[in-house]
Scaffold this active site. Structure first.
Site, PDB file in Angstrom:
ATOM      1  N   GLY A 146       0.901  -1.155  -0.358  1.00 32.39           N
ATOM      2  CA  GLY A 146      -0.044   0.163  -0.442  1.00 32.39           C
ATOM      3  C   GLY A 146       0.341   1.260   0.125  1.00 32.39           C
ATOM      4  CG  HIS A 275       3.729  -0.008  17.284  1.00 28.16           C
ATOM      5  ND1 HIS A 275       3.088  -0.371  17.964  1.00 28.16           N
ATOM      6  CD2 HIS A 275       3.784   0.980  16.646  1.00 28.16           C
ATOM      7  CE1 HIS A 275       2.156  -0.074  16.341  1.00 28.16           C
ATOM      8  NE2 HIS A 275       2.088   0.402  16.070  1.00 28.16           N
TER       9      HIS A 275
END
Length: 316
Positions: A146, A275
């Site tokens: 994407g 993260h």
């Protein structure tokens, strides 16, 4: 139009918000800023513990738009069943591409060149020389092509790679070359020196990187996960890492946060970042631009950007 808009950024800090809306600041605190039933446009708080962002959804009986500030929507999906039909769920495409792509390149280069080993050696006052792999001349496989996958390839381009292969849910053609469907993964994995995971977490991709996937990776290959932790079977990855056959770099883990004492912390050949693909100085300017644009579209009844699904619609 008179409507409540819940923002996780103080409205006074966002220039260009359209008039005619009532802005409420809520960043996931215990107390709601107003009655959730009056909210028409809800921007989900960013980087909050599981369950925080979905807490008001059951009471948002008038909401028309739910906007995340993340590329993934898996953290709000559990609450979508509480929403009335016709609510548009939008993600933050365009906000995280630069930061996540930067981190991906950082993890690849740090892993290949042994930066973690150098840092540990520096702490010991040791000159740790030696021969290390380069990114140049490598075959790279991007799983999940994407906007983030495209941004990653943008940054890979100057590194004199031998080849880049691209995989997405369904195949297509791009200006850079073909994007192959997920069904082609088994044939592509054995040739890849670096496998990058940048796919959303869906029922199709949950556990995608299992023992069979990992076994197809070539000896000495590097796995990089900047997608979601549950895309990778942590137990299967740990087995491969402990064998020394492959290495890995993870910005996301399963479970997450990774608890102290989890065996992944001590796994050989593994670099872990907590993260941090999205939360950088690039986040706020892009998030604010997205929100201002979306809210102007909302006020003017123009098509919204990044609509992932509409509740009550077939297939949603």
């Amino acid at each position: 139009m008179t409507a409540d808009v819940w923002l996780p950024i103080p409205p006074k800090d966002v220039e260009g918000l359209p008039d005619g809306l009532t802005y409420r600041f809520w960043d996931g605190g215990e107390t709601f800023p107003a009655d959730p039933a009056d909210c028409s446009f809800y921007v989900v708080p960013y980087m909050k513990p599981s369950g925080v962002g979905v807490r008001p959804l059951a009471r948002m009986t008038s909401v028309q738009v739910v906007q995340t500030l993340s590329a993934g929507i898996d953290h709000v999906e559990p609450g979508l069943g509480h929403l009335p039909p016709g609510v548009r769920l939008c993600n933050a495409r365009g906000v995280h591409e630069a930061s996540t792509a930067e981190l991906t390149l950082t993890l690849i280069l740090a892993s290949l060149r042994g930066i973690a080993d150098f840092v540990r050696a520096q702490d010991r006052g040791e000159w740790l020389s030696g021969f290390r792999p380069a990114l140049a001349d490598k075959n790279v496989l991007i799983v999940g092509y994407g906007s983030i996958g495209e941004a990653i390839e943008d940054r890979l381009t100057p590194f004199e790679l031998a080849r880049v292969a691209r995989v997405a849910r369904s195949g297509r053609t791009t200006a850079r070359g073909p994007v192959q469907p997920l069904t082609d993964l088994p044939a592509l994995l054995p040739d890849a020196d670096v496998v990058i995971l940048s796919t959303p977490l869906t029922e199709t991709t949950r556990g995608l990187v299992d023992a069979e996937f990992l076994a197809r990776m070539k000896d000495g290959a590097l796995l990089v996960n900047v997608a979601r932790g549950p895309v990778v079977d942590s137990k299967a990855l740990l087995t491969e890492l402990e064998s020394g056959r492959i290495t890995a770099a993870l910005d996301v883990t399963d479970p997450e946060p990774l608890p102290s004492g989890h065996p992944l912390w001590q796994a050989p050949g593994l670099l872990i970042s907590p993260h941090v693909g999205g939360p950088t100085s690039a986040f706020l300017p892009r998030a604010k631009r997205l929100l201002v644009d979306q809210l102007h579209r909302f006020v003017n009844q123009e098509p919204l950007r990044n609509v992932i699904l509409t509740t009550g619609a077939k297939g949603a």
